[in-house]
Design a protein around this motif. Structure first.
Motif, PDB file in Angstrom:
ATOM      1  N   GLU A 121      36.210  -0.243   0.772  1.00 37.78           N
ATOM      2  CA  GLU A 121      36.191  -0.838   2.114  1.00 37.78           C
ATOM      3  C   GLU A 121      36.289   0.237   3.191  1.00 37.78           C
ATOM      4  O   GLU A 121      35.611   0.167   4.227  1.00 37.78           O
ATOM      5  CB  GLU A 121      37.334  -1.834   2.255  1.00 37.78           C
ATOM      6  CG  GLU A 121      37.147  -3.114   1.458  1.00 37.78           C
ATOM      7  CD  GLU A 121      38.351  -4.035   1.556  1.00 37.78           C
ATOM      8  OE1 GLU A 121      39.263  -3.728   2.358  1.00 37.78           O
ATOM      9  OE2 GLU A 121      38.377  -5.051   0.837  1.00 37.78           O
ATOM     10  N   ASN A 122      37.134   1.252   2.949  1.00 35.05           N
ATOM     11  CA  ASN A 122      37.251   2.346   3.918  1.00 35.05           C
ATOM     12  C   ASN A 122      35.927   3.098   4.059  1.00 35.05           C
ATOM     13  O   ASN A 122      35.505   3.429   5.176  1.00 35.05           O
ATOM     14  CB  ASN A 122      38.345   3.313   3.486  1.00 35.05           C
ATOM     15  CG  ASN A 122      39.739   2.744   3.645  1.00 35.05           C
ATOM     16  OD1 ASN A 122      39.949   1.818   4.424  1.00 35.05           O
ATOM     17  ND2 ASN A 122      40.695   3.288   2.908  1.00 35.05           N
ATOM     18  N   ALA A 123      35.280   3.390   2.929  1.00 35.31           N
ATOM     19  CA  ALA A 123      34.011   4.112   2.961  1.00 35.31           C
ATOM     20  C   ALA A 123      32.942   3.320   3.709  1.00 35.31           C
ATOM     21  O   ALA A 123      32.194   3.875   4.528  1.00 35.31           O
ATOM     22  CB  ALA A 123      33.547   4.412   1.539  1.00 35.31           C
ATOM     23  N   ILE A 124      32.868   2.040   3.426  1.00 35.01           N
ATOM     24  CA  ILE A 124      31.894   1.192   4.112  1.00 35.01           C
ATOM     25  C   ILE A 124      32.177   1.176   5.614  1.00 35.01           C
ATOM     26  O   ILE A 124      31.255   1.256   6.442  1.00 35.01           O
ATOM     27  CB  ILE A 124      31.925  -0.235   3.527  1.00 35.01           C
ATOM     28  CG1 ILE A 124      31.351  -0.239   2.105  1.00 35.01           C
ATOM     29  CG2 ILE A 124      31.152  -1.209   4.416  1.00 35.01           C
ATOM     30  CD1 ILE A 124      31.531  -1.551   1.366  1.00 35.01           C
ATOM     31  N   GLY A 125      33.452   1.111   5.984  1.00 34.86           N
ATOM     32  CA  GLY A 125      33.816   1.094   7.389  1.00 34.86           C
ATOM     33  C   GLY A 125      33.388   2.353   8.118  1.00 34.86           C
ATOM     34  O   GLY A 125      32.890   2.291   9.253  1.00 34.86           O
ATOM     35  N   ALA A 158      27.152   0.974  -6.182  1.00 36.39           N
ATOM     36  CA  ALA A 158      26.456  -0.272  -5.861  1.00 36.39           C
ATOM     37  C   ALA A 158      27.182  -1.042  -4.756  1.00 36.39           C
ATOM     38  O   ALA A 158      26.549  -1.601  -3.847  1.00 36.39           O
ATOM     39  CB  ALA A 158      26.327  -1.142  -7.105  1.00 36.39           C
ATOM     40  N   ARG A 159      28.502  -1.068  -4.828  1.00 33.79           N
ATOM     41  CA  ARG A 159      29.273  -1.835  -3.841  1.00 33.79           C
ATOM     42  C   ARG A 159      29.136  -1.239  -2.448  1.00 33.79           C
ATOM     43  O   ARG A 159      29.099  -1.975  -1.448  1.00 33.79           O
ATOM     44  CB  ARG A 159      30.737  -1.910  -4.261  1.00 33.79           C
ATOM     45  CG  ARG A 159      30.969  -2.821  -5.460  1.00 33.79           C
ATOM     46  CD  ARG A 159      32.416  -2.808  -5.909  1.00 33.79           C
ATOM     47  NE  ARG A 159      33.313  -3.328  -4.876  1.00 33.79           N
ATOM     48  CZ  ARG A 159      34.633  -3.380  -5.006  1.00 33.79           C
ATOM     49  NH1 ARG A 159      35.204  -2.932  -6.117  1.00 33.79           N
ATOM     50  NH2 ARG A 159      35.382  -3.858  -4.036  1.00 33.79           N
ATOM     51  N   VAL A 160      29.041   0.104  -2.354  1.00 41.11           N
ATOM     52  CA  VAL A 160      28.834   0.736  -1.052  1.00 41.11           C
ATOM     53  C   VAL A 160      27.419   0.467  -0.549  1.00 41.11           C
ATOM     54  O   VAL A 160      27.216   0.100   0.611  1.00 41.11           O
ATOM     55  CB  VAL A 160      29.116   2.250  -1.131  1.00 41.11           C
ATOM     56  CG1 VAL A 160      28.756   2.933   0.193  1.00 41.11           C
ATOM     57  CG2 VAL A 160      30.574   2.505  -1.471  1.00 41.11           C
ATOM     58  N   VAL A 161      26.440   0.642  -1.427  1.00 42.46           N
ATOM     59  CA  VAL A 161      25.047   0.407  -1.039  1.00 42.46           C
ATOM     60  C   VAL A 161      24.853  -1.027  -0.552  1.00 42.46           C
ATOM     61  O   VAL A 161      24.194  -1.280   0.463  1.00 42.46           O
ATOM     62  CB  VAL A 161      24.102   0.711  -2.224  1.00 42.46           C
ATOM     63  CG1 VAL A 161      22.694   0.222  -1.943  1.00 42.46           C
ATOM     64  CG2 VAL A 161      24.082   2.211  -2.524  1.00 42.46           C
TER      65      VAL A 161
END
Length: 276
Positions: A121-125, A158-161
């Motif tokens: 979640e932090n990376a996506i943010g 995959a979750r980040v992409v």
């Protein structure tokens, strides 16, 4: 066409990178825009940027990839570090736009106690907070998976992409992937890994492969690169990687060591010989 190159130095100016790539027989490649050990990005002179763009267009097949600073940690729960990482990544994507470089490669980093879900979640943010110029794409790199570092499992990538609003791709590092437990040492192992990557992430998201052999065995989570064919992956694995129909057209970038009297030029020649 085989697109093969290496991570080359920009010592003396970014404009020197093209000549260094040609000297080793490369036609694509990777650079740091500044020292990866510090936050200070310095500056790129206008003349050097223009020469880099012109020589790249005239001499190389491309693409170039910018590798982000080693200090960047997208997954960290520490707000200060996350903000520094965001600022550094913004400078990288802006530099990529200025240099006509298509990709900025980044490790997800370590969640250091936030947990896998929190780290992702932090990376996506961080990624979603960036103003990414048109024509520039962030690539999240696979990791060897030691400690709390994320990216060792295809699911993390995959979750980040899938979770970001940006168009994010993947850079798969063969040494990291092997160390994380995906067998690349045999043709059968490569085929299984390619199929799993396609199933979990999607081959359409694979934009670059860091081509490195491993000094440590599969599943050890130890990240130490070897010359192509000299490590635990070996020539059989790399021959299949380089010729697999799903991966053969992806650009390959070497991060192999300089030791035993061999450096990038030897590895480019060896990779070319393994290509069918």
């Amino acid at each position: 066409m085989l697109r093969i190159g290496a991570h080359v130095s920009i010592a003396g100016g970014i404009d020197n990178a093209v000549g260094r790539q040609l000297d080793i027989g490369g036609n694509c490649g990777q650079v740091f825009t500044h020292s990866p050990q510090v936050w200070d990005h310095g500056s790129i002179e206008d003349d050097a940027a223009e020469q880099f763009r012109d020589e790249t267009a005239a001499e190389l097949a491309g693409p170039w990839v910018i590798h982000s600073s080693y200090l960047v940690n997208l997954c960290t729960p520490k707000e200060g570090l996350r903000e520094k990482s965001r600022d550094s990544m913004q400078q990288e994507v802006d530099a990529a736009d200025r240099l006509d470089i298509e990709y900025v490669n980044v490790h997800l980093g370590a969640h250091t106690g936030a947990g896998v879900d929190g780290g992702i979640e932090n990376a996506i943010g961080v990624i979603d907070s960036l103003d990414i110029p048109d024509g520039v794409k962030i690539l999240v790199e696979s990791d060897a998976g030691s400690g709390t570092k994320l990216g060792g499992q295809f699911e993390h990538l995959a979750r980040v992409v899938e979770g970001t609003e940006a168009d994010v791709g993947v850079c798969l590092d063969t040494a990291h992937t092997f160390a994380a437990g995906y067998d690349l040492s045999t043709p059968e192992g490569v085929d299984e890994t390619v199929a799993e990557f396609d199933d979990v992430v999607g081959t359409e998201h694979l934009d670059c492969i860091h081509l490195n052999d491993s000094k440590h065995d599969c599943g050890t989570n130890k990240d130490e690169h070897a010359h192509i064919g000299d490590g635990y992956i070996g020539d059989d694995g790399f021959r299949r990687i380089l010729n697999h129909p799903e991966w053969r057209d992806v650009p390959f970038v070497l991060e192999t060591p300089t030791e035993d009297g061999r450096s990038y030029a030897w590895n480019v020649e060896h990779v070319t010989a393994l290509r069918e």
